[in-house]
Design a protein around this motif. Structure first.
Motif, PDB file in Angstrom:
ATOM      1  N   HIS A  23       0.824  -1.219   0.000  1.00  0.00           N
ATOM      2  CA  HIS A  23       0.000   0.000   0.000  1.00  0.00           C
ATOM      3  C   HIS A  23       0.855   1.265   0.000  1.00  0.00           C
ATOM      4  O   HIS A  23       0.562   2.247   0.697  1.00  0.00           O
ATOM      5  N   ARG A  24       1.917   1.242  -0.831  1.00  0.00           N
ATOM      6  CA  ARG A  24       2.798   2.403  -0.957  1.00  0.00           C
ATOM      7  C   ARG A  24       2.438   3.200  -2.204  1.00  0.00           C
ATOM      8  O   ARG A  24       2.078   2.627  -3.236  1.00  0.00           O
ATOM      9  N   TYR A  25       2.555   4.512  -2.106  1.00  0.00           N
ATOM     10  CA  TYR A  25       2.339   5.355  -3.284  1.00  0.00           C
ATOM     11  C   TYR A  25       3.443   5.091  -4.298  1.00  0.00           C
ATOM     12  O   TYR A  25       4.626   5.108  -3.966  1.00  0.00           O
ATOM     13  N   ASN A  26       3.027   4.841  -5.529  1.00  0.00           N
ATOM     14  CA  ASN A  26       3.989   4.493  -6.575  1.00  0.00           C
ATOM     15  C   ASN A  26       3.592   5.187  -7.869  1.00  0.00           C
ATOM     16  O   ASN A  26       2.558   4.882  -8.446  1.00  0.00           O
ATOM     17  N   SER A  27       4.418   6.115  -8.292  1.00  0.00           N
ATOM     18  CA  SER A  27       4.171   6.770  -9.578  1.00  0.00           C
ATOM     19  C   SER A  27       5.383   6.591 -10.477  1.00  0.00           C
ATOM     20  O   SER A  27       5.407   5.719 -11.338  1.00  0.00           O
ATOM     21  N   ARG A  28       6.423   7.377 -10.282  1.00  0.00           N
ATOM     22  CA  ARG A  28       7.558   7.364 -11.203  1.00  0.00           C
ATOM     23  C   ARG A  28       8.557   6.244 -10.940  1.00  0.00           C
ATOM     24  O   ARG A  28       9.369   5.933 -11.815  1.00  0.00           O
ATOM     25  N   THR A  29       8.539   5.638  -9.754  1.00  0.00           N
ATOM     26  CA  THR A  29       9.453   4.529  -9.478  1.00  0.00           C
ATOM     27  C   THR A  29       9.044   3.340 -10.342  1.00  0.00           C
ATOM     28  O   THR A  29       7.903   2.875 -10.261  1.00  0.00           O
ATOM     29  N   PHE A  93       3.266  11.486  -7.506  1.00  0.00           N
ATOM     30  CA  PHE A  93       3.036  11.714  -6.090  1.00  0.00           C
ATOM     31  C   PHE A  93       4.156  12.510  -5.409  1.00  0.00           C
ATOM     32  O   PHE A  93       4.119  12.719  -4.195  1.00  0.00           O
ATOM     33  N   GLY A  94       5.162  12.916  -6.169  1.00  0.00           N
ATOM     34  CA  GLY A  94       6.222  13.747  -5.613  1.00  0.00           C
ATOM     35  C   GLY A  94       6.900  13.109  -4.416  1.00  0.00           C
ATOM     36  O   GLY A  94       7.272  11.937  -4.438  1.00  0.00           O
ATOM     37  N   ASN A  95       7.027  13.892  -3.340  1.00  0.00           N
ATOM     38  CA  ASN A  95       7.735  13.411  -2.151  1.00  0.00           C
ATOM     39  C   ASN A  95       6.945  12.390  -1.337  1.00  0.00           C
ATOM     40  O   ASN A  95       7.474  11.837  -0.364  1.00  0.00           O
ATOM     41  N   PHE A  96       5.698  12.134  -1.740  1.00  0.00           N
ATOM     42  CA  PHE A  96       4.932  11.070  -1.080  1.00  0.00           C
ATOM     43  C   PHE A  96       5.333   9.687  -1.603  1.00  0.00           C
ATOM     44  O   PHE A  96       4.967   8.674  -1.013  1.00  0.00           O
ATOM     45  N   GLU A  97       6.070   9.660  -2.686  1.00  0.00           N
ATOM     46  CA  GLU A  97       6.458   8.412  -3.350  1.00  0.00           C
ATOM     47  C   GLU A  97       7.116   7.431  -2.382  1.00  0.00           C
ATOM     48  O   GLU A  97       7.993   7.785  -1.592  1.00  0.00           O
ATOM     49  N   GLY A  98       6.672   6.184  -2.448  1.00  0.00           N
ATOM     50  CA  GLY A  98       7.289   5.118  -1.661  1.00  0.00           C
ATOM     51  C   GLY A  98       6.781   5.005  -0.238  1.00  0.00           C
ATOM     52  O   GLY A  98       7.168   4.080   0.481  1.00  0.00           O
ATOM     53  N   ASN A  99       5.917   5.918   0.181  1.00  0.00           N
ATOM     54  CA  ASN A  99       5.384   5.906   1.540  1.00  0.00           C
ATOM     55  C   ASN A  99       3.962   5.355   1.569  1.00  0.00           C
ATOM     56  O   ASN A  99       3.228   5.426   0.584  1.00  0.00           O
TER      57      ASN A  99
END
Length: 207
Positions: A23-29, A93-99
């Motif tokens: 349940h981690r935010y994932n956009s550019r990764t 998601f910018g700096n929210f990425e991976g959290n």
């Protein structure tokens, strides 16, 4: 496309990644699908074949391309290649990425995260992330390209961006619609479109 004719646009979310499972935010990764996981394509086969899909188009992310390739391999009627459209990438998601949500609520980013979760009222964006105006621009670009092809299509994209596309189709602001609509990995929505008009929701989540 002749006047009065309609075409089908299927929207499919990619399969699960490890970050999805956590349940981690994932956009550019750029993360691949979980090893050993594959879509239940038998569930999708009759749906996709029913609408005589002629082309499959994917986000450039690995997880979307891999999902599109699974579909292509099983559905013999689909072309031997997947087209890739850069505008189908996930909302950034910018700096929210991976959290995770829990991690963000306990972090120094908690105030920005709370504002973004209420972005329909605040128009907030993630730190170093994507604005809703940018998302809307990609939505318009996507639907313009869809109409130019004049054939039944399936787009393989991401949870937030698919919700944004569906929101636009039902006349809801993307910043609001992403909080109202949900879709699971491999979930499908069906839109319909005709010449000179924006796509409309033909059915809710169908798989």
């Amino acid at each position: 496309m002749n006047e009065g004719e309609t075409r089908t646009l299927l929207l499919m979310r990619h399969g699960p990644t490890q970050w999805n499972l956590e349940h981690r935010y994932n956009s550019r990764t750029d993360i691949s699908l979980v090893l050993g996981e594959s879509p239940n394509l038998a569930m999708h086969a009759s749906v996709i074949k029913k609408f005589d899909v002629k082309r499959i188009i994917s986000s450039p992310a690995k997880r979307a391309v891999e999902t599109a390739n699974f579909v292509r391999e099983v559905q013999e009627f689909l072309p031997n290649r997947c087209n890739v459209w850069p505008e189908l990438h996930e909302v950034d998601f910018g700096n929210f990425e991976g959290n995770t949500k829990i991690e963000l609520k306990k972090s120094d980013l908690a105030p920005q995260y709370e504002n973004w979760m209420n972005s329909d009222k605040t128009a907030a964006i993630p730190p170093s992330g994507e604005s809703w105006d940018s998302v809307l621009s990609r939505i318009n670009a996507t639907f313009q390209r869809v109409q130019s092809l004049d054939e039944n299509l399936i787009l393989v994209s991401h949870g937030y961006f698919i919700r944004c596309l569906v929101s636009f189709a039902v006349g809801v602001r993307p910043s609001k619609g992403v909080r109202m609509i949900s879709t699971e990995n491999y979930g499908l929505f069906r839109l319909k479109f005709s010449a000179g008009s924006k796509p409309k929701l033909a059915s809710p989540l169908i798989v």
